[in-house]
Design a protein around this motif. Sequence first.
Motif, PDB file in Angstrom:
ATOM      1  N   SER A 191       0.584  -1.635  -0.218  1.00 50.78           N
ATOM      2  CA  SER A 191      -0.371  -0.305  -0.490  1.00 50.78           C
ATOM      3  C   SER A 191       0.757   1.521   0.056  1.00 50.78           C
ATOM      4  N   GLY A 192       2.117   1.173   0.452  1.00 56.74           N
ATOM      5  CA  GLY A 192       2.870   2.491   0.314  1.00 56.74           C
ATOM      6  C   GLY A 192       4.320   2.296  -0.086  1.00 56.74           C
ATOM      7  N   GLY A 193       5.295   2.462   0.492  1.00 60.72           N
ATOM      8  CA  GLY A 193       6.510   2.769   0.530  1.00 60.72           C
ATOM      9  C   GLY A 193       7.417   1.804  -0.338  1.00 60.72           C
ATOM     10  N   GLY A 194       6.464   0.890   0.449  1.00 58.58           N
ATOM     11  CA  GLY A 194       7.383  -0.373  -0.533  1.00 58.58           C
ATOM     12  C   GLY A 194       8.745  -0.755  -0.001  1.00 58.58           C
ATOM     13  N   SER A 195       9.469  -0.079   0.623  1.00 55.56           N
ATOM     14  CA  SER A 195      10.985  -0.656   1.340  1.00 55.56           C
ATOM     15  C   SER A 195      10.832  -2.326   1.083  1.00 55.56           C
ATOM     16  N   ASN A 196      10.291  -3.172   2.139  1.00 53.84           N
ATOM     17  CA  ASN A 196       9.910  -4.339   2.063  1.00 53.84           C
ATOM     18  C   ASN A 196       9.743  -4.808   0.489  1.00 53.84           C
ATOM     19  N   LEU A 197       8.967  -4.407  -0.296  1.00 50.34           N
ATOM     20  CA  LEU A 197       8.836  -4.651  -1.600  1.00 50.34           C
ATOM     21  C   LEU A 197      10.584  -4.828  -2.399  1.00 50.34           C
ATOM     22  N   GLN A 198      10.704  -3.729  -2.222  1.00 51.67           N
ATOM     23  CA  GLN A 198      12.330  -3.420  -2.506  1.00 51.67           C
ATOM     24  C   GLN A 198      13.624  -4.163  -1.924  1.00 51.67           C
ATOM     25  N   LEU A 250       2.230 -10.241   1.364  1.00 48.61           N
ATOM     26  CA  LEU A 250       1.913  -8.702   1.426  1.00 48.61           C
ATOM     27  C   LEU A 250       3.005  -8.040   2.741  1.00 48.61           C
ATOM     28  N   ALA A 251       3.201  -6.967   1.966  1.00 49.33           N
ATOM     29  CA  ALA A 251       4.676  -6.197   1.779  1.00 49.33           C
ATOM     30  C   ALA A 251       3.918  -4.909   2.294  1.00 49.33           C
ATOM     31  N   GLY A 252       3.674  -4.493   3.420  1.00 43.37           N
ATOM     32  CA  GLY A 252       3.085  -3.085   4.234  1.00 43.37           C
ATOM     33  C   GLY A 252       1.287  -2.895   2.583  1.00 43.37           C
ATOM     34  N   TYR A 253       0.916  -4.425   2.811  1.00 40.03           N
ATOM     35  CA  TYR A 253      -0.639  -3.953   2.567  1.00 40.03           C
ATOM     36  C   TYR A 253      -1.181  -3.639   3.212  1.00 40.03           C
ATOM     37  N   ASN A 276       2.428 -12.766   5.148  1.00 39.73           N
ATOM     38  CA  ASN A 276       2.998 -11.097   5.745  1.00 39.73           C
ATOM     39  C   ASN A 276       3.969 -10.981   6.702  1.00 39.73           C
ATOM     40  N   VAL A 277       4.349  -9.556   7.053  1.00 39.53           N
ATOM     41  CA  VAL A 277       5.396  -9.165   7.749  1.00 39.53           C
ATOM     42  C   VAL A 277       4.208  -8.199   8.512  1.00 39.53           C
ATOM     43  N   HIS A 278       4.726  -8.555   9.782  1.00 39.77           N
ATOM     44  CA  HIS A 278       3.805  -7.660  10.884  1.00 39.77           C
ATOM     45  C   HIS A 278       5.450  -7.176  11.942  1.00 39.77           C
ATOM     46  N   PRO A 279       5.453  -6.266  11.785  1.00 41.50           N
ATOM     47  CA  PRO A 279       6.175  -5.132  12.914  1.00 41.50           C
ATOM     48  C   PRO A 279       6.698  -5.296  14.238  1.00 41.50           C
ATOM     49  N   SER A 280       6.371  -6.463  14.722  1.00 38.46           N
ATOM     50  CA  SER A 280       5.695  -6.808  16.263  1.00 38.46           C
ATOM     51  C   SER A 280       6.541  -8.050  16.366  1.00 38.46           C
ATOM     52  N   VAL A 320      13.389  -1.635  13.200  1.00 39.46           N
ATOM     53  CA  VAL A 320      12.551  -2.945  13.544  1.00 39.46           C
ATOM     54  C   VAL A 320      12.695  -3.010  11.451  1.00 39.46           C
ATOM     55  N   LEU A 321      11.994  -2.099  10.905  1.00 40.42           N
ATOM     56  CA  LEU A 321      12.602  -2.530   9.713  1.00 40.42           C
ATOM     57  C   LEU A 321      13.620  -2.823   8.956  1.00 40.42           C
ATOM     58  N   ARG A 322      14.849  -1.913   9.746  1.00 42.97           N
ATOM     59  CA  ARG A 322      16.562  -3.217   9.183  1.00 42.97           C
ATOM     60  C   ARG A 322      15.764  -5.128   8.841  1.00 42.97           C
ATOM     61  N   ALA A 323      15.444  -5.221   9.702  1.00 47.91           N
ATOM     62  CA  ALA A 323      15.315  -6.693  10.598  1.00 47.91           C
ATOM     63  C   ALA A 323      14.230  -7.189   9.587  1.00 47.91           C
ATOM     64  N   GLU A 324      13.100  -6.250   9.124  1.00 50.04           N
ATOM     65  CA  GLU A 324      12.278  -6.971   8.129  1.00 50.04           C
ATOM     66  C   GLU A 324      12.779  -7.316   6.574  1.00 50.04           C
ATOM     67  N   HIS A 325      13.547  -5.967   6.532  1.00 53.06           N
ATOM     68  CA  HIS A 325      14.392  -6.356   5.465  1.00 53.06           C
ATOM     69  C   HIS A 325      15.092  -7.539   5.336  1.00 53.06           C
TER      70      HIS A 325
HETATM   71  C1  GRF Z   1       6.147  -2.958   7.319  1.00 51.40           C
HETATM   72  O1  GRF Z   1       6.753  -2.432   9.497  1.00 51.40           O
HETATM   73  C2  GRF Z   1       5.544  -3.775   7.610  1.00 51.40           C
HETATM   74  O2  GRF Z   1       5.809  -4.790   8.562  1.00 51.40           O
HETATM   75  C3  GRF Z   1       4.206  -3.682   7.994  1.00 51.40           C
HETATM   76  O3  GRF Z   1       4.125  -1.860   6.915  1.00 51.40           O
HETATM   77  C4  GRF Z   1       5.142  -1.456   6.866  1.00 51.40           C
HETATM   78  C5  GRF Z   1       5.456  -1.447   5.468  1.00 51.40           C
HETATM   79  O4  GRF Z   1       6.021  -0.865   4.863  1.00 51.40           O
HETATM   80  N1  GRF Z   1       2.968  -4.371   7.897  1.00 51.40           N
HETATM   81  P1  GRF Z   1       7.594  -0.951   3.104  1.00 51.40           P
HETATM   82  O5  GRF Z   1       6.177  -0.787   2.560  1.00 51.40           O
HETATM   83  O6  GRF Z   1       7.992  -2.064   2.668  1.00 51.40           O
HETATM   84  O7  GRF Z   1       8.217  -0.265   3.573  1.00 51.40           O
END
Ligand code: GRF
Length: 212
Positions: free
Chosen positions: A8-15, A80-83, A101-105, A169-174
């Motif tokens: 839905s958004g910035g898509g850094s996880n997508l990247q 799902l990446a920030g959907y 899905n990825v969740h930041p907790s 947390v985002l760094r760990a998500e990536h």
């Molecule tokens: C991430 O923290 C993800 O876990 C959550 O939304 C955020 C999306 O960030 N579901 P991005 O769009 O991937 O930058």
Amino acid sequence: MRIGVLASGGGSNLQALLDHFAHVDKDAGEIVWVGSNSASAVALARATAMDIATGVIADATDGVAILTQLAAANVELLVLAGYLKLVPTNVVHAFAGRLLNVHPSILPAFGGVGMYGERVHAAVLASGATQSGVTVHFVDDAFDRGAIIAQWPVPVLPNDTPSTLAARVLRAEHALYPLCVAAVASGAITLGPDGQSHGRINLAALDTLFTR
Ligand code: GRF
């Protein structure tokens, strides 16, 4: 496997996923389609920049229309990446065991309806927790529920604000999410008939991120 991503958004996880499957692990899968409920999502521009097909989800509740787009792109695994929308039940069922899905907790803590973006991190700080983290899970019909594939802890530091914690947390998500998606794409991780995640992922690459 042919991988589709919803963002839905910035898509850094997508990247992070695009980079992983384009450069690090070409054999595990290929990202072939990126969809968003927002036509202006940066995520769509990131996909277009890498010559990947995109789609706009005009009505996020219309599962038939979503399934039609996924079928047209021959998507086999949906990520799902920030959907920010709830995935319709018919899509969840059609992609059972193939929807992540990825969740930041560290779920089940700080998950569920309304727990997205900086709200998650603000709630963690308000609770006084000294550790947060990342969860990757299979998706079922409720927000942030479903069999857990992997989790990774991230420390909460004394002067953290929601945004400094979110960045850590985002760094760990990536780092974690691409490994989990690759593990499902390659069959190393599966969703069993018992509703649990089965298999193993080698997370040694994350050991340098934070001390556990
Ligand atoms: C991430 O923290 C993800 O876990 C959550 O939304 C955020 C999306 O960030 N579901 P991005 O769009 O991937 O930058």
